[in-house]
Design a protein around this motif. Structure first.
Motif, PDB file in Angstrom:
ATOM      1  N   GLY A 104     -29.313  -3.572  24.812  1.00  0.00           N
ATOM      2  CA  GLY A 104     -28.578  -4.434  25.724  1.00  0.00           C
ATOM      3  C   GLY A 104     -28.209  -5.738  25.066  1.00  0.00           C
ATOM      4  O   GLY A 104     -28.582  -6.020  23.920  1.00  0.00           O
ATOM      5  N   PRO A 105     -27.453  -6.569  25.789  1.00  0.00           N
ATOM      6  CA  PRO A 105     -27.024  -7.859  25.243  1.00  0.00           C
ATOM      7  C   PRO A 105     -28.179  -8.843  25.143  1.00  0.00           C
ATOM      8  O   PRO A 105     -29.101  -8.831  25.958  1.00  0.00           O
ATOM      9  N   GLU A 106     -28.128  -9.684  24.125  1.00  0.00           N
ATOM     10  CA  GLU A 106     -29.110 -10.745  23.949  1.00  0.00           C
ATOM     11  C   GLU A 106     -28.592 -12.037  24.593  1.00  0.00           C
ATOM     12  O   GLU A 106     -27.387 -12.313  24.580  1.00  0.00           O
ATOM     13  N   LYS A 107     -29.492 -12.849  25.111  1.00  0.00           N
ATOM     14  CA  LYS A 107     -29.094 -14.116  25.720  1.00  0.00           C
ATOM     15  C   LYS A 107     -28.399 -15.032  24.720  1.00  0.00           C
ATOM     16  O   LYS A 107     -27.514 -15.800  25.070  1.00  0.00           O
ATOM     17  N   THR A 108     -28.828 -14.930  23.463  1.00  0.00           N
ATOM     18  CA  THR A 108     -28.265 -15.800  22.432  1.00  0.00           C
ATOM     19  C   THR A 108     -27.065 -15.186  21.730  1.00  0.00           C
ATOM     20  O   THR A 108     -26.541 -15.752  20.768  1.00  0.00           O
ATOM     21  N   GLY A 109     -26.604 -14.022  22.194  1.00  0.00           N
ATOM     22  CA  GLY A 109     -25.464 -13.357  21.582  1.00  0.00           C
ATOM     23  C   GLY A 109     -25.885 -12.107  20.844  1.00  0.00           C
ATOM     24  O   GLY A 109     -27.008 -11.981  20.361  1.00  0.00           O
ATOM     25  N   GLY A 110     -24.960 -11.171  20.714  1.00  0.00           N
ATOM     26  CA  GLY A 110     -25.251  -9.926  20.030  1.00  0.00           C
ATOM     27  C   GLY A 110     -25.931  -8.920  20.938  1.00  0.00           C
ATOM     28  O   GLY A 110     -26.051  -9.105  22.158  1.00  0.00           O
ATOM     29  N   ILE A 111     -26.388  -7.824  20.324  1.00  0.00           N
ATOM     30  CA  ILE A 111     -27.087  -6.770  21.054  1.00  0.00           C
ATOM     31  C   ILE A 111     -28.405  -6.487  20.347  1.00  0.00           C
ATOM     32  O   ILE A 111     -28.609  -6.869  19.193  1.00  0.00           O
ATOM     33  N   ALA A 112     -29.308  -5.830  21.044  1.00  0.00           N
ATOM     34  CA  ALA A 112     -30.609  -5.556  20.452  1.00  0.00           C
ATOM     35  C   ALA A 112     -31.176  -4.256  20.989  1.00  0.00           C
ATOM     36  O   ALA A 112     -30.831  -3.810  22.088  1.00  0.00           O
ATOM     37  N   LEU A 113     -32.039  -3.656  20.186  1.00  0.00           N
ATOM     38  CA  LEU A 113     -32.906  -2.574  20.627  1.00  0.00           C
ATOM     39  C   LEU A 113     -34.276  -3.193  20.842  1.00  0.00           C
ATOM     40  O   LEU A 113     -34.819  -3.846  19.943  1.00  0.00           O
TER      41      LEU A 113
ATOM     42  N   GLU B 204     -25.172 -10.731  15.781  1.00  0.00           N
ATOM     43  CA  GLU B 204     -25.550 -12.095  16.134  1.00  0.00           C
ATOM     44  C   GLU B 204     -24.375 -13.058  16.038  1.00  0.00           C
ATOM     45  O   GLU B 204     -24.350 -14.093  16.710  1.00  0.00           O
ATOM     46  N   PHE B 205     -23.377 -12.727  15.211  1.00  0.00           N
ATOM     47  CA  PHE B 205     -22.221 -13.617  15.057  1.00  0.00           C
ATOM     48  C   PHE B 205     -21.444 -13.809  16.353  1.00  0.00           C
ATOM     49  O   PHE B 205     -20.693 -14.776  16.504  1.00  0.00           O
ATOM     50  N   THR B 206     -21.614 -12.882  17.303  1.00  0.00           N
ATOM     51  CA  THR B 206     -20.849 -12.979  18.548  1.00  0.00           C
ATOM     52  C   THR B 206     -21.337 -14.106  19.454  1.00  0.00           C
ATOM     53  O   THR B 206     -20.710 -14.381  20.485  1.00  0.00           O
ATOM     54  N   ASP B 207     -22.458 -14.769  19.067  1.00  0.00           N
ATOM     55  CA  ASP B 207     -22.903 -15.895  19.899  1.00  0.00           C
ATOM     56  C   ASP B 207     -21.947 -17.075  19.831  1.00  0.00           C
ATOM     57  O   ASP B 207     -22.038 -18.002  20.644  1.00  0.00           O
ATOM     58  N   SER B 208     -21.005 -17.035  18.881  1.00  0.00           N
ATOM     59  CA  SER B 208     -20.029 -18.126  18.772  1.00  0.00           C
ATOM     60  C   SER B 208     -18.694 -17.770  19.418  1.00  0.00           C
ATOM     61  O   SER B 208     -17.729 -18.520  19.293  1.00  0.00           O
TER      62      SER B 208
END
Length: 751
Positions: A440-449, A467-471
């Motif tokens: 799912g999506p991370e609060k700080t941007g990106g996705i995670a398992l 993680e780059f999508t946090d910007s």
């Protein structure tokens, strides 16, 4: 029924706001989503916990920009993936394959019963093969030089693996589907130029047998200790499944290819016709010939006594689960249920199956009536989530709150699993430790398992990506309701630009797909983690509102009129969004891909409401489409067997109900080309020459516009299929889309 609540976690406020349809303004410091971001996005694939639950194998898909070959859309990124292993005790993830080194992919992890080895598939060497990873020392090796099909390896013991294999010298269909014609056509043309070889290819009607001249595949048995491979059977196999004790196998074998009857309409089905076979100690037995019945995956479930259950569709009735007993007798297991469940899993007792239907979990015995196990009153069971994890995990609603629950099938007790939020997706469950894995999506941007145990207050990170999508500032979704001309209440969605400001009317692009009806639960796919070539966020990033209307088509199997139904769902949605003060009445365009491309051309032919039209891979002429051969199969000896456009027309998406010679007027009035003289809107047509939708569909509509000196542009991409895949071409098509929209709509104006 006993309900136990062990843990609940609040959904992040931002996600909750999106679920409620509330818009939000992105911080000014964030940058817009760009086309180049599509080529940097990673994703996660299959997740496979080891039998002891201590290790978790998972697939990580590398960015599209790293692909060695771009036109492999049907591989879903597996050709550019690697397998990682997560240690649940040390909480460390280690990459065990090195596909990035040569642009190959490793995927479909499958553990041996004792958990000492992991079987994988790989595209290394431009062929799909079986590989092995040894847990004791981390050694990775190729099991054999044999090519196998794109199905998960099946362990029958700690020593043996069974895989289906394509015919000698061939690769799995999905591996090179969009490339086959580009390989074979130049070879045939070169032979013709040399002048010393015959290049004729003959198609015959009616055929004596569709399979008489077709090469046969094999069912292979790999001995991982001896390093040998043996052939269990010859044929074209799929869906291989091992019995609980591993001593028997069941599989679907291609028995024949559907030959159309001269009378009646074609059924909306796969043209392949199957038989169910069983293998035991090298003996092959035909369990049942399905004929015109169609097995529906996931389609094989075993019971302890050797009974095999399969889900079968019939043209004259609903799909049902059929049990085939060892003596060959067939029993309809779900005939007394109000609807047939879509999937089943074996009950721990080994003598029955479990399935969800009518908001309840049912126990379905091999003989006798089904009985409810769980779900009544305020408990509503929606679906079985993990049918292969050794435990029963369901998605259910309790007191109106949806979540995941583990079910004790002996007493119907539900135990709530950790809440993961609506935008997260459960991917695996480990019963031994009550551990849930989800992406799912991370609060700080990106996705995670991530993994979380029922006893824990927070989840643990297994792997993170993007993680780059946090910007990046993403547009937000907002729902709205409107009425069709017939008075039906419909739901539409608006994708608002990242810096949306109430009170400003925005230029808008309508994205319609006939037959797609939205609701509070059914939303457009707009996550910036999705690397779709035609991503709607790329429009929102340029200041456009994207409007997704519901376009219902009449229910049932009878003849339909999709051409006339399209504006009935689209135009009232546009007017409602204008009334809401969001859409600029004079700056609205329509965009569509595939059946949505048909919708775009249909709108162009029926209304002057739009200032610009963009139709990608769309259908324009149902009469000429009907008899076309799928371009991907044009150079195959069995090209005749592909009935795709006949089925599309008669009983598929278009539902004409008959061939064109029986009802030519219906085909004519549902073809945008028939009304091309009424088009007054500038039209952009985009298509690849390897698109399964024949490029002639675009050529015909463009040529008709050209003949009338109407404004149009036809963008053709050589070597591309149904979806533009090459990064260079994706960049180019978006440059052209932006220029087209800017010319006729102008971008949003901010104060």
């Amino acid at each position: 029924m006993i309900i136990e609540k062990t843990y609940m976690r609040e959904i992040p406020s931002l996600i909750a706001a999106l679920l409620l349809g509330v818009s939000w303004a992105a911080p000014a410091s964030l940058r817009p989503f760009e086309v180049g971001d599509l080529f940097r996005l990673e994703s996660f694939g299959a997740v496979a916990p080891s039998p002891d639950g201590k290790l978790v194998a998972f697939v990580r898909v590398r960015p599209k920009g790293s692909a060695k070959v771009q036109q492999r859309n049907f591989m879903n990124g597996m050709d550019r993936s690697d397998v990682w292993v997560y240690d649940a005790e040390s909480h460390r993830s280690v990459r065990i394959t090195d596909g990035e080194r040569d642009g190959s992919g490793f995927f479909s992890p499958s553990w041996s019963p004792d958990g000492k080895r992991l079987a994988l598939l790989s595209t290394r060497g431009e062929r799909v093969g079986l590989w092995l990873w040894r847990r004791a020392d981390g050694a990775l090796s190729k099991a054999s030089s044999a090519t196998v099909q794109l199905e998960r390896p099946v362990w029958t013991s700690n020593r043996h693996i069974v895989c289906a294999a394509p015919p000698e010298g061939e690769q799995p269909t999905w591996f090179n589907l969009d490339l086959k014609a580009t390989f074979k056509a130049p070879e045939a043309w070169a032979r013709a130029r040399r002048g010393n070889e015959v290049t004729a290819s003959e198609l015959v009607s009616p055929p004596a047998s569709q399979l008489a001249d077709r090469p046969q595949g094999r069912m292979l048995k790999f001995d991982v200790l001896a390093g040998t491979v043996s052939v269990l059977a010859k044929g074209l196999f799929s869906g291989i499944s091992a019995s609980p004790d591993g001593r028997s196998l069941a599989a679907f074998e291609l028995a024949e290819v559907l030959v159309p009857r001269a009378d009646g309409s074609l059924p909306n089905r796969n043209p392949s016709m199957y038989r169910l076979i069983a293998m035991n100690e090298g003996e092959r037995r035909i369990v049942v010939e399905f004929g015109e019945e169609e097995p529906i995956p996931p389609a094989i479930a075993w019971l302890a006594d050797g009974t095999i259950a399969v889900r079968v569709a019939r043209s004259s009735s609903r799909p049902d689960w059929i049990a085939v007993r060892p003596d060959g007798r067939r029993v309809n297991l779900t005939r007394t249920m109000s609807a047939a469940p879509s999937s089943v899993l074996p009950h721990p007792d080994g003598a029955s199956l479990l399935a969800v239907e009518n908001r309840q979990l049912w126990k379905i015995p091999a003989s006798g009536a089904p009985t409810a196990v769980a779900g009544s009153g305020d408990v509503r069971i929606e679906t079985i989530v993990f049918p292969e994890c050794g435990a029963v995990v369901v998605r259910a609603s309790l007191d109106g709150r949806r979540g995941l629950y583990a079910v004790d099938v002996n007493n119907g007790r539900l135990t709530a699993l950790p809440a993961i939020g609506e935008e997260s997706e459960p991917v695996a469950y480990i019963p031994a430790t009550s551990t849930l894995l989800f992406t799912g999506p991370e609060k700080t941007g990106g996705i995670a398992l991530r993994s979380v145990r029922a006893s824990q207050s927070s989840s643990r990170l297994v792997a993170a990506a993007n993680e780059f999508t946090d910007s990046i500032a993403a547009g937000s979704l907002q729902s709205f309701s409107y009425r069709s001309p017939g008075g039906s209440q419909l739901i539409g969605w608006l994708l608002l630009p990242p810096h949306f400001q109430p009170g400003i009317r925005y230029p808008t692009v309508v994205s319609a797909y006939p037959g797609l009806v939205y609701s509070a639960a059914v939303k457009p796919r707009t996550s910036i983690q999705n690397p779709s070539a035609y991503h709607p966020q790329l429009l929102a990033a340029k200041g456009y509102v994207v409007l997704f209307p519901s376009v219902p088509l009449p229910p049932g199997d009878g003849p339909a009129e999709p051409f006339a139904a399209i504006p009935e769902g689209v135009l009232p949605a546009v007017e409602e969004a204008v009334r809401m003060g969001i859409v600029d009445d004079g700056r609205v365009a329509a965009f569509g891909h595939s059946f949505g491309g048909y919708a775009a051309l249909s709108l162009a032919a029926q209304t002057s409401r739009f200032k610009a039209i963009i139709a990608v891979s769309g259908f324009s002429n149902l009469l000429s489409l009907y008899g076309a051969i799928d371009p991907r199969y044009r150079y195959e000896a069995h090209a005749r067997d592909r009935l795709i456009f006949m089925v599309f027309a008669e009983s598929g998406q278009f539902r004409m109900g008959a061939p064109p010679w029986e009802d030519p007027l219906r085909y004519t009035r549902n073809s945008p080309i028939s009304f091309v003289d009424r088009v007054s809107t500038p039209v952009m047509i985009v298509q690849g020459d390897q698109d399964y939708v024949p490029i002639q569909q675009g050529e015909e509509f463009f040529s008709a516009l050209y003949r009338q000196r109407k404004p149009a542009i036809f963008v053709r991409y050589w070597g591309e299929g149904h979806i533009v895949e090459s990064p260079a071409n994706i960049k180019d098509v978006w440059k052209r889309i932006y220029e087209w929209l800017s010319r006729y709509l102008q971008p949003a104006r901010h104060p």
